[in-house]
Design a protein around this motif. Structure first.
Motif, PDB file in Angstrom:
ATOM      1  N   VAL A  87       0.860  -1.181   0.000  1.00 46.81           N
ATOM      2  CA  VAL A  87       0.000   0.000   0.000  1.00 46.81           C
ATOM      3  C   VAL A  87       0.897   1.231   0.000  1.00 46.81           C
ATOM      4  O   VAL A  87       1.756   1.393   0.883  1.00 46.81           O
ATOM      5  N   ILE A  88       0.712   2.093  -0.997  1.00 47.34           N
ATOM      6  CA  ILE A  88       1.385   3.389  -1.056  1.00 47.34           C
ATOM      7  C   ILE A  88       0.442   4.434  -0.456  1.00 47.34           C
ATOM      8  O   ILE A  88      -0.779   4.357  -0.619  1.00 47.34           O
ATOM      9  N   ASP A  89       0.980   5.404   0.247  1.00 49.91           N
ATOM     10  CA  ASP A  89       0.158   6.446   0.883  1.00 49.91           C
ATOM     11  C   ASP A  89      -0.813   7.037  -0.141  1.00 49.91           C
ATOM     12  O   ASP A  89      -0.399   7.697  -1.105  1.00 49.91           O
ATOM     13  N   PHE A 165      -4.181   2.367  -7.880  1.00 48.80           N
ATOM     14  CA  PHE A 165      -2.809   1.879  -8.040  1.00 48.80           C
ATOM     15  C   PHE A 165      -1.992   2.000  -6.761  1.00 48.80           C
ATOM     16  O   PHE A 165      -0.904   1.418  -6.673  1.00 48.80           O
ATOM     17  N   THR A 166      -2.470   2.766  -5.787  1.00 45.70           N
ATOM     18  CA  THR A 166      -1.745   2.827  -4.516  1.00 45.70           C
ATOM     19  C   THR A 166      -1.864   1.524  -3.737  1.00 45.70           C
ATOM     20  O   THR A 166      -1.090   1.301  -2.793  1.00 45.70           O
ATOM     21  N   ARG A 167      -2.799   0.685  -4.129  1.00 46.39           N
ATOM     22  CA  ARG A 167      -2.947  -0.640  -3.513  1.00 46.39           C
ATOM     23  C   ARG A 167      -2.450  -1.658  -4.540  1.00 46.39           C
ATOM     24  O   ARG A 167      -3.132  -1.955  -5.536  1.00 46.39           O
ATOM     25  N   ILE A 168      -1.245  -2.175  -4.334  1.00 46.53           N
ATOM     26  CA  ILE A 168      -0.587  -3.056  -5.300  1.00 46.53           C
ATOM     27  C   ILE A 168      -0.992  -4.497  -4.984  1.00 46.53           C
ATOM     28  O   ILE A 168      -0.735  -5.004  -3.885  1.00 46.53           O
ATOM     29  N   ARG A 169      -1.589  -5.165  -5.966  1.00 46.99           N
ATOM     30  CA  ARG A 169      -2.108  -6.518  -5.775  1.00 46.99           C
ATOM     31  C   ARG A 169      -1.344  -7.508  -6.644  1.00 46.99           C
ATOM     32  O   ARG A 169      -0.696  -7.132  -7.632  1.00 46.99           O
ATOM     33  N   ALA A 170      -1.425  -8.782  -6.272  1.00 50.93           N
ATOM     34  CA  ALA A 170      -0.734  -9.843  -7.019  1.00 50.93           C
ATOM     35  C   ALA A 170      -1.382 -10.006  -8.388  1.00 50.93           C
ATOM     36  O   ALA A 170      -2.591 -10.241  -8.473  1.00 50.93           O
TER      37      ALA A 170
END
Length: 389
Positions: A87-89, A165-170
């Motif tokens: 997770v990016i801010d 895109f701030t939540r990076i998923r597999a």
């Protein structure tokens, strides 16, 4: 006195003649051990050294820049497609999204007002109370308002994507590596590698076939291999081929520098024991089953450009037979031609058996030999060969 002396000399002469006669008597023929070749159903296999590779491998990079806020996995964990990894801010991007939504609302209101003005101008024009110029201006204002609304909506969707895109998923199911960046670090879009992810079930086995083996199979079968052909694989510390899969790819050309052609098999890996980068030995059927003759490898002698064995005829005379040999099976050498199942082959006392000499024989027996246990690690080299079993 002379008579006893003469008798003594005569006796000595007779004794000497008897000793010389005994020395000239031929020695008895030597005894050798003989046995008929062992017969067995054999399949020739083409053997390849290769490496396991993952079907899919991904470097996880951020699609937006920002400070890393959270890591949502354990190093080496199995993850499913869509599972949260980083997770990016999101606050800066959320603020941009809110602004874009406000711009969309504003553009929507402007469009609504422009459409009201357009309807009024059209009504006045139809009642001959308004000019054509006024109507045209209102139509242009409405078109501009629609365009502004479309642009605002596109900006809103882009801002919403950045927030997502701030939540990076597999991107796929598999096993994740270790984290490359700690929380609090600034990551750059499309540049910083956060971790890697590989799909290892099923898994691929990549190998290379030599040009000699490629030509052999082309001549024998008219093709290298058929996609879907079954394959057997063993690991470096295994003696049996306990992993089974199928051929899925053979390249369309040989490499001009190395003279090899690339191939690939795929096999299930439910317990994830097989790991990308691991070496192994793979075999493919190289012939139909046939009945072969087997001899101990040490009884086959090399004589210049041919290989020979010693056989005993019915008259007990040693004869030399040229044979064509094949691969090893359980420590025994396959004899492809030059020998019959009824031949009595010398398997013991070979140093005593000379071609053309007569020997005595005693029966022996040829037994398969157990395979030696594989060492803990073998340093493999990419190669291919033909073996049998």
């Amino acid at each position: 006195m002379a008579r006893p002396l003469a008798m003594l000399v005569l006796a000595a002469s007779l004794l000497l003649a008897a000793c010389q006669k005994e020395k000239k008597a031929p020695p008895p023929p030597p005894t050798v051990q003989v046995a008929a070749p062992l017969q067995r159903r054999i399949v020739d296999w083409d053997d390849y050294v290769g490496r396991f590779v993952s079907i899919d491998a991904v470097e996880i990079r951020p699609r937006v820049s920002g400070y890393l806020d959270r890591i949502a996995f354990r190093d080496g964990q199995q993850v499913r497609k869509g599972e949260l990894l980083f997770v990016i801010d999101p606050r800066p991007y959320q603020a941009v999204l809110n602004q874009a939504r406000a711009q969309t609302a504003r553009a929507g209101a402007t469009l609504a007002n422009a459409e009201v003005e357009l309807r009024r101008a059209r009504a006045l024009f139809e009642a001959r109370a308004g000019s054509q110029q006024e109507l045209t201006a209102r139509e242009a204002a409405a078109l501009q308002a629609r365009a502004d609304l479309a642009a605002a909506q596109a900006s809103e969707r882009s801002a919403a994507l950045n927030v997502e895109f701030t939540r990076i998923r597999a991107p796929l199911s598999g096993r994740v590596s270790d984290r490359r960046v700690a929380t609090g670090n600034l990551v750059t879009a499309d540049q910083t590698v956060l971790t890697t992810l590989v799909n290892d079930n099923p898994i691929r086995f990549a190998f290379e076939a030599s040009e000699a083996l490629f030509l052999k199979r082309q001549r024998e079968r008219g093709r290298m291999h058929a996609l879907g052909d079954p394959v057997d694989i063993r690991l470096q510390d295994e003696t049996d081929y306990r992993w089974h899969g199928k051929l899925e790819f053979v390249d369309n050309a040989l490499d001009v520098n190395s003279g090899v052609i690339r191939g690939r098999a795929v096999l299930p890996n439910p317990n994830r024991l097989l790991t990308p980068g691991m070496f192994g030995h793979m075999r493919l059927p190289g012939s139909a089953p046939y009945t072969g003759l087997l001899l101990p490898d040490e009884v086959v002698a090399t004589d210049q450009n041919r290989q020979t064995v010693l056989v005993i005829g019915r008259d007990g005379v040693v004869r030399l037979k040229a044979v064509e040999t094949g691969p090893l099976v359980d420590g025994l050498r396959v004899i492809r031609s030059g020998l019959s199942p009824q031949d009595r082959v010398v398997i013991g006392g070979m140093g005593k058996a000379k071609p053309g000499a007569k020997v005595k024989t005693r029966p022996g027996r040829i037994r398969p030999r157990e395979a030696a246990p594989a060492p803990a690690y073998q340093s493999p080299t990419p190669s291919s060969a033909t073996i049998a079993s």
